[in-house]
Design a protein around this motif. Structure first.
Motif, PDB file in Angstrom:
ATOM      1  N   TRP A  47       0.853  -1.189   0.000  1.00 55.58           N
ATOM      2  CA  TRP A  47       0.000   0.000   0.000  1.00 55.58           C
ATOM      3  C   TRP A  47       0.884   1.233   0.000  1.00 55.58           C
ATOM      4  CZ3 TRP A  47      -3.704  -1.531   4.534  1.00 55.58           C
ATOM      5  CH2 TRP A  47      -4.542  -2.548   4.103  1.00 55.58           C
ATOM      6  N   ASP A  48       1.621   1.439  -1.032  1.00 51.98           N
ATOM      7  CA  ASP A  48       2.561   2.543  -1.097  1.00 51.98           C
ATOM      8  C   ASP A  48       1.866   3.882  -0.856  1.00 51.98           C
ATOM      9  OD1 ASP A  48       4.983   3.848  -1.486  1.00 51.98           O
ATOM     10  OD2 ASP A  48       4.622   4.054  -3.629  1.00 51.98           O
ATOM     11  N   GLN A  49       2.311   4.609   0.143  1.00 51.06           N
ATOM     12  CA  GLN A  49       1.787   5.925   0.513  1.00 51.06           C
ATOM     13  C   GLN A  49       0.300   5.901   0.841  1.00 51.06           C
ATOM     14  OE1 GLN A  49       2.930   8.825  -2.397  1.00 51.06           O
ATOM     15  NE2 GLN A  49       5.090   8.470  -2.077  1.00 51.06           N
ATOM     16  N   ALA A  50      -0.165   4.808   1.359  1.00 44.51           N
ATOM     17  CA  ALA A  50      -1.564   4.687   1.770  1.00 44.51           C
ATOM     18  C   ALA A  50      -1.631   4.702   3.290  1.00 44.51           C
ATOM     19  CB  ALA A  50      -2.178   3.405   1.227  1.00 44.51           C
ATOM     20  N   VAL A  51      -2.819   4.933   3.806  1.00 49.43           N
ATOM     21  CA  VAL A  51      -3.031   4.947   5.249  1.00 49.43           C
ATOM     22  C   VAL A  51      -4.018   3.843   5.602  1.00 49.43           C
ATOM     23  CG1 VAL A  51      -3.942   6.286   7.172  1.00 49.43           C
ATOM     24  CG2 VAL A  51      -2.578   7.413   5.420  1.00 49.43           C
ATOM     25  N   ALA A  52      -3.687   3.112   6.641  1.00 50.12           N
ATOM     26  CA  ALA A  52      -4.570   2.068   7.130  1.00 50.12           C
ATOM     27  C   ALA A  52      -4.760   2.264   8.627  1.00 50.12           C
ATOM     28  CB  ALA A  52      -3.992   0.692   6.847  1.00 50.12           C
ATOM     29  N   ASP A  53      -5.880   1.809   9.135  1.00 46.24           N
ATOM     30  CA  ASP A  53      -6.168   1.897  10.560  1.00 46.24           C
ATOM     31  C   ASP A  53      -6.931   0.650  10.960  1.00 46.24           C
ATOM     32  OD1 ASP A  53      -6.294   2.873  13.127  1.00 46.24           O
ATOM     33  OD2 ASP A  53      -7.422   4.666  12.626  1.00 46.24           O
ATOM     34  N   TRP A  54      -6.889   0.328  12.223  1.00 47.31           N
ATOM     35  CA  TRP A  54      -7.632  -0.811  12.737  1.00 47.31           C
ATOM     36  C   TRP A  54      -7.860  -0.598  14.214  1.00 47.31           C
ATOM     37  CZ3 TRP A  54      -2.630  -0.675  11.256  1.00 47.31           C
ATOM     38  CH2 TRP A  54      -1.661  -1.015  12.189  1.00 47.31           C
ATOM     39  N   GLY A  55      -8.768  -1.382  14.758  1.00 49.20           N
ATOM     40  CA  GLY A  55      -9.083  -1.284  16.176  1.00 49.20           C
ATOM     41  C   GLY A  55     -10.468  -0.729  16.406  1.00 49.20           C
ATOM     42  N   TYR A  56     -10.625  -0.086  17.542  1.00 52.09           N
ATOM     43  CA  TYR A  56     -11.899   0.502  17.948  1.00 52.09           C
ATOM     44  C   TYR A  56     -12.169   1.736  17.103  1.00 52.09           C
ATOM     45  CZ  TYR A  56     -15.390   2.587  21.053  1.00 52.09           C
ATOM     46  OH  TYR A  56     -16.532   3.154  21.566  1.00 52.09           O
ATOM     47  N   SER A  94     -12.453  -2.763  13.409  1.00 55.02           N
ATOM     48  CA  SER A  94     -11.729  -3.643  12.494  1.00 55.02           C
ATOM     49  C   SER A  94     -10.554  -4.284  13.216  1.00 55.02           C
ATOM     50  CB  SER A  94     -11.230  -2.867  11.278  1.00 55.02           C
ATOM     51  OG  SER A  94     -10.524  -3.716  10.412  1.00 55.02           O
ATOM     52  N   ALA A  95     -10.496  -5.622  13.192  1.00 55.81           N
ATOM     53  CA  ALA A  95      -9.401  -6.352  13.820  1.00 55.81           C
ATOM     54  C   ALA A  95      -8.177  -6.424  12.902  1.00 55.81           C
ATOM     55  CB  ALA A  95      -9.851  -7.757  14.186  1.00 55.81           C
ATOM     56  N   THR A  96      -8.352  -6.108  11.635  1.00 53.85           N
ATOM     57  CA  THR A  96      -7.259  -6.131  10.675  1.00 53.85           C
ATOM     58  C   THR A  96      -7.122  -4.749  10.031  1.00 53.85           C
ATOM     59  OG1 THR A  96      -8.748  -6.873   8.924  1.00 53.85           O
ATOM     60  CG2 THR A  96      -7.596  -8.582  10.173  1.00 53.85           C
ATOM     61  N   PRO A  97      -5.949  -4.419   9.489  1.00 57.95           N
ATOM     62  CA  PRO A  97      -5.770  -3.107   8.844  1.00 57.95           C
ATOM     63  C   PRO A  97      -6.804  -2.860   7.744  1.00 57.95           C
ATOM     64  CG  PRO A  97      -3.661  -4.162   9.144  1.00 57.95           C
ATOM     65  CD  PRO A  97      -4.703  -5.191   9.491  1.00 57.95           C
ATOM     66  N   LEU A  98      -7.377  -1.688   7.761  1.00 55.76           N
ATOM     67  CA  LEU A  98      -8.406  -1.277   6.812  1.00 55.76           C
ATOM     68  C   LEU A  98      -7.873  -0.084   6.034  1.00 55.76           C
ATOM     69  CD1 LEU A  98     -11.421  -1.396   5.893  1.00 55.76           C
ATOM     70  CD2 LEU A  98     -11.917   0.155   7.782  1.00 55.76           C
ATOM     71  N   LEU A  99      -7.775  -0.218   4.715  1.00 55.18           N
ATOM     72  CA  LEU A  99      -7.273   0.862   3.873  1.00 55.18           C
ATOM     73  C   LEU A  99      -8.248   2.024   3.902  1.00 55.18           C
ATOM     74  CD1 LEU A  99      -5.102   1.771   1.853  1.00 55.18           C
ATOM     75  CD2 LEU A  99      -6.486   0.733   0.048  1.00 55.18           C
ATOM     76  N   LEU A 100      -7.740   3.234   4.127  1.00 50.85           N
ATOM     77  CA  LEU A 100      -8.554   4.441   4.183  1.00 50.85           C
ATOM     78  C   LEU A 100      -8.195   5.331   2.993  1.00 50.85           C
ATOM     79  CD1 LEU A 100      -8.223   5.097   8.006  1.00 50.85           C
ATOM     80  CD2 LEU A 100     -10.059   3.905   6.807  1.00 50.85           C
ATOM     81  N   ARG A 133     -22.370  18.152  14.594  1.00 49.19           N
ATOM     82  CA  ARG A 133     -22.002  17.665  15.929  1.00 49.19           C
ATOM     83  C   ARG A 133     -20.829  16.705  15.840  1.00 49.19           C
ATOM     84  NH1 ARG A 133     -26.173  18.435  20.059  1.00 49.19           N
ATOM     85  NH2 ARG A 133     -27.835  19.591  19.084  1.00 49.19           N
ATOM     86  N   SER A 134     -21.030  15.559  15.255  1.00 51.31           N
ATOM     87  CA  SER A 134     -19.977  14.582  15.019  1.00 51.31           C
ATOM     88  C   SER A 134     -20.113  14.112  13.584  1.00 51.31           C
ATOM     89  CB  SER A 134     -20.099  13.398  15.975  1.00 51.31           C
ATOM     90  OG  SER A 134     -19.873  13.825  17.315  1.00 51.31           O
ATOM     91  N   SER A 135     -19.025  13.630  13.004  1.00 52.80           N
ATOM     92  CA  SER A 135     -19.085  13.236  11.606  1.00 52.80           C
ATOM     93  C   SER A 135     -18.290  11.948  11.365  1.00 52.80           C
ATOM     94  CB  SER A 135     -18.539  14.348  10.716  1.00 52.80           C
ATOM     95  OG  SER A 135     -18.629  13.988   9.366  1.00 52.80           O
ATOM     96  N   LEU A 136     -18.938  11.016  10.673  1.00 55.71           N
ATOM     97  CA  LEU A 136     -18.288   9.767  10.308  1.00 55.71           C
ATOM     98  C   LEU A 136     -17.446   9.912   9.040  1.00 55.71           C
ATOM     99  CD1 LEU A 136     -21.224   7.284  10.968  1.00 55.71           C
ATOM    100  CD2 LEU A 136     -19.134   7.553  12.318  1.00 55.71           C
ATOM    101  N   VAL A 137     -17.557  11.057   8.378  1.00 52.43           N
ATOM    102  CA  VAL A 137     -16.783  11.336   7.158  1.00 52.43           C
ATOM    103  C   VAL A 137     -16.139  12.725   7.307  1.00 52.43           C
ATOM    104  CG1 VAL A 137     -18.221   9.890   5.673  1.00 52.43           C
ATOM    105  CG2 VAL A 137     -18.797  12.302   5.978  1.00 52.43           C
ATOM    106  N   PRO A 138     -15.065  12.991   6.563  1.00 50.21           N
ATOM    107  CA  PRO A 138     -14.414  14.301   6.651  1.00 50.21           C
ATOM    108  C   PRO A 138     -15.357  15.430   6.222  1.00 50.21           C
ATOM    109  CG  PRO A 138     -12.966  12.724   5.586  1.00 50.21           C
ATOM    110  CD  PRO A 138     -14.299  12.061   5.711  1.00 50.21           C
ATOM    111  N   ILE A 139     -15.343  16.533   7.001  1.00 47.64           N
ATOM    112  CA  ILE A 139     -16.104  17.746   6.662  1.00 47.64           C
ATOM    113  C   ILE A 139     -15.131  18.907   6.601  1.00 47.64           C
ATOM    114  CG2 ILE A 139     -18.304  16.985   7.654  1.00 47.64           C
ATOM    115  CD1 ILE A 139     -17.595  18.738  10.108  1.00 47.64           C
TER     116      ILE A 139
END
Length: 81
Positions: free
Chosen positions: A2-11, A24-30, A71-77
């Motif tokens: 995943w060259d120059q990509a960002v992944a996250d996992w967990g809570y 996600s228990a495994t890395p998730l590409l964002l 208030r809160s956002s699940l996507v970038p604003i």
């Protein structure tokens, strides 16, 4: 792989910025992170700066996301500048 990509996992308490709160228990590409020249995340929100120097934030709005209407956002604003 995943060259120059960002992944996250967990809570996922609004942190992935991918429109869900699914953990996600495994890395998730964002893929939306590729638009940012820099970014920072905390335990409940994140922000990124794009190539036009515009700031985008997502997550829990407990301390403010830079928008007076969201208030809160699940996507970038876009942050009001």
């Amino acid at each position: 792989m995943w060259d120059q990509a960002v992944a996250d996992w967990g809570y996922n308490f609004y942190l992935f910025g991918n429109g869900t709160n699914v953990d996600s228990a495994t890395p998730l590409l964002l893929p939306h992170f590729s638009q940012y020249t820099s970014f920072s995340v905390s335990s409940s929100h994140g922000c990124g700066v794009d190539s036009n120097s515009e700031i985008w934030c997502w997550g829990a709005n407990t301390n403010g996301l830079g928008s007076s209407t969201v208030r809160s956002s699940l996507v970038p604003i876009k942050v009001v500048q």
